[in-house]
Design an enzyme around this catalytic site. Structure first.
Site, mmCIF file in Angstrom:
data_model
loop_
_atom_site.group_PDB
_atom_site.id
_atom_site.type_symbol
_atom_site.label_atom_id
_atom_site.label_comp_id
_atom_site.label_asym_id
_atom_site.label_seq_id
_atom_site.Cartn_x
_atom_site.Cartn_y
_atom_site.Cartn_z
ATOM 1 N N PHE A 125 3.240 22.865 21.914
ATOM 2 C CA PHE A 125 4.297 23.370 21.044
ATOM 3 C C PHE A 125 5.454 23.929 21.893
ATOM 4 C CE2 PHE A 125 6.156 26.318 17.924
ATOM 5 C CZ PHE A 125 6.132 25.543 16.778
ATOM 6 N N ASP A 206 -4.029 28.705 22.161
ATOM 7 C CA ASP A 206 -3.164 28.916 21.010
ATOM 8 C C ASP A 206 -3.913 28.396 19.783
ATOM 9 O OD1 ASP A 206 -1.369 28.454 18.898
ATOM 10 O OD2 ASP A 206 0.321 28.230 20.260
ATOM 11 N N TYR A 231 0.373 33.021 9.350
ATOM 12 C CA TYR A 231 1.121 32.540 8.178
ATOM 13 C C TYR A 231 0.821 31.088 7.835
ATOM 14 C CZ TYR A 231 4.351 31.222 12.008
ATOM 15 O OH TYR A 231 4.896 30.739 13.166
ATOM 16 N N LYS A 232 0.012 30.405 8.660
ATOM 17 C CA LYS A 232 -0.328 29.016 8.336
ATOM 18 C C LYS A 232 -1.598 29.016 7.472
ATOM 19 C CE LYS A 232 2.287 27.325 12.232
ATOM 20 N NZ LYS A 232 2.340 27.185 13.675
ATOM 21 N N ARG A 381 2.749 14.944 8.425
ATOM 22 C CA ARG A 381 1.508 15.721 8.426
ATOM 23 C C ARG A 381 1.140 16.055 6.982
ATOM 24 N NH1 ARG A 381 2.324 20.708 12.553
ATOM 25 N NH2 ARG A 381 3.581 21.366 10.768
#
Ligand SMILES: *Cc1c(COP(=O)(O)O)cnc(C)c1O
Length: 421
Positions: A125, A206, A231-232, A381
């Protein structure tokens, strides 16, 4: 699978009851819970309760009310521990993913003699890479030389052996994702950790794309540190305070970036100029916690506890499997390819579909009431989330996608990403 079979699966789904706890939009299929999880009624109530505590107690909210703010980060950390297989004192909820990475690299990267490099991977990322680059620069090391990136042969996935091959005597620290954000590949964390330690290298992960979807055993695998966002899959709300794990074997040391909220709680208000770090992961906090951005998580974690992580993983794997099967059977001839690994033990929580027209197919899906997620250059996705996606929605999504492809409805849009995509 057909609609009847999907309905039958929903009928016997042991997690089905949780769906009604979330704010789902009518006529919208939300498959973007791996970017921003949805609000639950319980999380909403938890936020309002904390707001009330401010109203009611003012400054005394730090020590009074249902969830005294002074202890909230540690309490939430302890409540998060089961998600990653950690001891309660090894976890704290604080900061953001990127800030926590900065803190952890500041704490665990100690270049010495010939061991001056950090190993990451070329699919990592961007924010993680930026953080690693700046951490190297701060130490006076050229990131172009000292940041090593394990290569991907197909541009989507990584091979553990290839990564291990990069763990040379020059590497001081390895930082990798648990699940790759684009392809959804789940790495073999235990194997990588063992390999790093055999070579005298520290390793951190991560967990943004796995925590809340894939169970982990960070403590028993000996992972040195980890960080993830809430928050995911965790549904903690936009910008929710993030998770940070430091293995017990490293606790009690001075963090790289010190601040008063990392103090031992008893002595924090002694106001001394000598920093006394907490003997828990709490030591890695920097300043005053973001209380409103932490509040919803308490309620959300309760849902995860009740649902059980194993049931969540089981349903998630089942849903992504069914989605892949439907893509194979319904969408053949439309130039899609599935780029996430097909194996259960190498797959995270989403399906990654490759298509040259991905950007505008996503726009057409959104127009048709399906919320996907697009990642440059050409990946769609689709994340069915165990707590709130139904099997029927998976079936419907693929039918909608088939109609879009058949009628070439995507052609009315630009094949360009939006500002956020
Ligand atoms: C979402 C995500 C981030 C986000 O970092 P923030 O500091 O929360 O903006 C970082 N890394 C990965 C792998 C992610 O998926």
């Amino acid at each position: 699978m057909d609609l009847k079979k999907a309905a039958a699966l929903d009928e016997k789904d042991e997690l089905a009851a949780f769906r009604s706890e979330f704010y789902l939009k009518k006529d919208t299929i939300y498959l973007d819970g791996n970017s921003l999880g949805l609000l639950s009624k319980r999380a909403e109530a938890a936020l309002l309760t904390i707001l009330d505590a401010w109203k009611e107690f003012g400054i005394d909210g730090w020590t009074q009310g249902e969830n005294p703010w002074y202890y909230l980060s540690e309490t939430l950390g302890a409540q998060s521990a089961f998600l990653i297989g950690a001891k309660p004192e090894e976890v704290v909820v604080t900061g953001s993913t990127t800030v926590n990475l900065h803190q952890l690299v500041s704490s665990f990267f100690h270049p010495k003699k010939n061991r001056t490099k950090i190993l990451a991977d070329e699919l990592n990322f961007p924010s993680d890479i930026y953080a690693l680059q700046s951490q190297l620069s701060l130490k006076g090391l050229d990131p172009d030389v000292h940041l090593v990136k394990a290569k991907s042969t197909n541009g989507h996935t990584l091979e553990e052996d290839e990564i291990i091959g990069c763990m040379t005597e020059e590497i001081a620290l390895v930082v990798l994702p648990t699940v790759l954000y684009r392809s959804g590949q789940l790495l073999d964390i235990e194997k990588l950790t063992k390999a790093a330690h055999e070579r005298g290298i520290l390793i951190g992960f991560d967990g943004c794309h796995s925590v809340g979807a894939v169970p982990h055993e960070f403590h028993s695998w000996g992972v040195d540190f980890a960080y993830w966002c809430n928050y995911k899959y965790l549904n903690g709300g936009p910008g929710a305070s993030a998770g940070l794990f430091v293995h017990e074997k490293h606790l009690g040391k001075l963090p790289g970036l010190s601040g008063w909220f990392g103090s031992n709680k008893e002595s924090q208000f002694d106001m001394q100029h000598v920093f006394t770090p907490a003997d828990s992961a709490g030591a890695y906090q920097i300043g005053t916690p973001h209380i409103f951005s932490s509040a919803p998580l308490a309620a959300s974690l309760q849902i995860f506890k009740e649902a059980s992580l194993l049931s969540i993983r089981k349903k998630s794997l089942n849903m992504t499997r069914i989605m892949m099967d439907l893509i194979d059977s319904e969408l053949s001839g439309f130039a899609f390819s599935i780029v996430n690994p097909p194996e259960d033990n190498r797959r995270g929580g989403h399906v990654a579909l490759l298509h040259p027209e991905a950007a505008r197919i996503c726009k057409a899906l959104k127009q048709a009431g399906v919320v996907p997620d697009y990642r440059l250059p050409n990946i769609i996705r689709l994340a069915p989330v165990a707590l709130y996606t139904s099997y029927e929605e998976i079936w419907r999504t693929i039918q909608i996608l088939k109609d879009i492809m058949r009628e070439k409805r995507y052609e009315q849009y630009d094949n360009k990403r939006e500002v956020i995509a």
